[in-house]
Design an enzyme around this catalytic site. Structure first.
Site, PDB file in Angstrom:
ATOM      1  N   LYS A   1      -2.603   4.794  -3.989  1.00  0.00           N
ATOM      2  CA  LYS A   1      -4.027   4.237  -5.203  1.00  0.00           C
ATOM      3  C   LYS A   1      -4.281   4.036  -3.846  1.00  0.00           C
ATOM      4  CE  LYS A   1      -0.586   1.783  -7.745  1.00  0.00           C
ATOM      5  NZ  LYS A   1       0.760   2.963  -7.568  1.00  0.00           N
TER       6      LYS A   1
ATOM      7  N   ASP B   1       1.505  -2.884   4.325  1.00  0.00           N
ATOM      8  CA  ASP B   1       3.463  -2.223   4.322  1.00  0.00           C
ATOM      9  C   ASP B   1       3.902  -3.369   5.270  1.00  0.00           C
ATOM     10  OD1 ASP B   1       4.127  -1.384   1.794  1.00  0.00           O
ATOM     11  OD2 ASP B   1       5.309  -0.541   3.623  1.00  0.00           O
TER      12      ASP B   1
ATOM     13  N   ALA C   1       0.777  -1.337  -0.114  1.00  0.00           N
ATOM     14  CA  ALA C   1      -0.445   0.310   0.016  1.00  0.00           C
ATOM     15  C   ALA C   1       0.427   1.326   0.231  1.00  0.00           C
ATOM     16  CB  ALA C   1      -0.846   0.123   1.157  1.00  0.00           C
TER      17      ALA C   1
ATOM     18  N   ASP D   1      -0.463  -3.873  -6.348  1.00  0.00           N
ATOM     19  CA  ASP D   1       0.873  -3.097  -6.726  1.00  0.00           C
ATOM     20  C   ASP D   1       2.672  -3.347  -6.402  1.00  0.00           C
ATOM     21  OD1 ASP D   1       1.544  -0.850  -8.352  1.00  0.00           O
ATOM     22  OD2 ASP D   1       1.903   0.446  -7.187  1.00  0.00           O
TER      23      ASP D   1
ATOM     24  N   CYS E   1       4.867   0.029 -12.369  1.00  0.00           N
ATOM     25  CA  CYS E   1       5.543   1.359 -12.390  1.00  0.00           C
ATOM     26  C   CYS E   1       6.256   1.529 -12.766  1.00  0.00           C
ATOM     27  CB  CYS E   1       5.850   2.133 -11.683  1.00  0.00           C
ATOM     28  SG  CYS E   1       6.667   1.821 -10.699  1.00  0.00           S
TER      29      CYS E   1
END
Length: 425
Positions: free
Chosen positions: A263, A281, A258, A326, A378
């Site tokens: 996001k 996290d 996170a 992510d 990313c």
């Protein structure tokens, strides 16, 4: 000694010596040194970082003994001086030299004569210095011209061809636009646009997301709309990754990687405060920062969990409507924001890919039948993106890919990969 150039020097040394992130180091030293022109500092720092290999290409021709024996602080001053001479129209040549020599007297004592000589030699001979030639080794040529590690250049040539690879390299050296995400729990895009323009900011609506604005102007994060939580800074590609989840009010959601929270908050705003998001996290201090930002945005349906996302949490298995993974990645899609990434070695990539696999598999355990799993990075690297999904789907037949997209830097977004999957009942 000019405080703006001294601040830029401090940041560049921090990045080179300590592996600091340029954006975080800039914020730190600008707050610490209080330069009178932060914009000049940022331009100089990012300019030197984005062109480091090309600057060194020219320096090697001016220093007969080579650069290996040149101390770090000397080399950094030379890079800064040459960048100002060649790329910063606002800086006269004499000022670039004299200010750099003044800094050398304090920061590289005894070497100011050497630095003065090299910079003046560059001014005299820059029109006849050899430039890289496009020979048989295209990767080598592009690596120097765009100051990017050769393995990254070769990766993109293999994946997209030489012409497209050069387009990506060029885009990765551009200055990115600043995009923000409208907090739909507190306002709408049109209202926020008017409020920011009244406060003196230029704004444009992003055509890629209904809740994104492109903004220019100074003092954005000190503005009243920001303090009221009406928006957050977030790249459009990152917003699209949250949109792919399709979170709705009342959903149970897990965001397994996170921090720093963009996001997570983007998802929570779509849920209008109804339902719950488990934000995970492994670093407690990052979760603390998320807690502060959640309060500013008026979000109270997030449950922060400090844990390694490679290890599933038993009580959430099979219970989540939506799950976002992510994952940590090589960051090749955001080099225009963090140019230090351009010089990363390849040696950590295999370990990184394995960690991504572990996180994705653990995230899949949380998804309820009929639920949605989104994998995003990313980066622009098939081994971390398309091939990673291919392997996951081979081993997890209950999941079906619904949508897969590779966004490339320079098209109004960062480079980003997003794959949306459903767990079949």
């Amino acid at each position: 000694m000019d405080i703006n150039r001294k601040t830029a020097f401090d940041v560049l040394i921090d990045v080179e010596k300590n592996g600091a992130y340029s954006n975080l180091s800039l914020n730190n030293y600008i707050e610490k040194n209080r330069p009178d022109s932060p914009a000049f500092v940022r331009e100089l720092v990012y300019g030197v970082l984005k062109n480091k290999m090309l600057l060194d290409w020219f320096l090697k021709q001016l220093v007969p003994s080579g650069l290996k024996k040149v101390k770090m602080q000397d080399l950094m001053l030379l890079r800064m001086g040459i960048y100002q001479i060649s790329y910063m129209d606002s800086v006269p040549e004499y000022a670039a030299v004299s200010q750099t020599v003044d800094m050398a007297k304090k920061l590289a004592k005894g070497r100011e004569g050497f630095i003065n000589g090299v910079l003046r030699g560059y001014i005299r001979s820059r029109n006849i210095l050899k430039t890289p030639e496009r020979g048989a080794d295209a990767a080598e040529y592009l690596a120097v011209v765009y100051s990017t590690a050769k393995w990254i250049v070769q990766l993109w040539i293999d994946a997209y061809g030489e012409e497209k690879a050069e387009e990506l390299l060029r885009a990765s050296n551009e200055t990115p636009e600043l995009s923000i995400r409208v907090n739909l729990m507190k306002t709408d895009r049109e209202s926020l646009k008017k409020e920011l323009e009244t406060a003196g900011f230029d704004t444009q609506e992003s055509p890629l997301s209904h809740r994104a604005l492109i903004v220019s102007g100074t003092g954005l994060l000190e503005s009243e709309p920001y303090m009221k939580g009406l928006f957050s800074v977030q790249d459009v590609a990152s917003i699209l990754a949250s949109d792919a989840l399709g979170a709705e009010p009342g959903d149970s959601v897990a965001d397994v990687c996170a921090a720093p929270g963009g996001k997570t908050f983007a998802t929570a705003e779509l849920m209008a405060g109804k339902g719950v998001i488990y934000a995970m996290d492994k670093y407690e201090h990052k979760l603390k920062l998320m807690e502060t930002q959640a309060k500013r945005a008026g979000i109270d349906n997030i449950r922060l969990l400090c844990r390694d996302s490679r290890q599933p949490l038993d009580e959430l298995r099979g219970r989540m409507d939506k799950v976002l993974a992510d994952v940590p990645c090589s960051g090749l899609g955001v080099m225009r924001r963090k140019p230090e990434i351009k010089y990363k070695g390849k040696q950590e990539l295999d370990e990184l890919i394995e960690r991504q696999q572990q996180i994705l598999n653990a995230a899949a355990d949380y998804v309820a039948d009929g639920g949605i799993l989104v994998y995003s990075t990313c980066t622009v690297n098939p081994w971390e993106n398309e091939k990673q999904i291919e392997k996951f789907l081979r081993g997890n037949r209950e999941f079906k890919a619904l949508e897969e997209k590779q966004l490339l830097p320079g098209g109004g977004t960062d480079g980003f990969f997003i794959c949306r999957m459903r767990k079949e009942q």
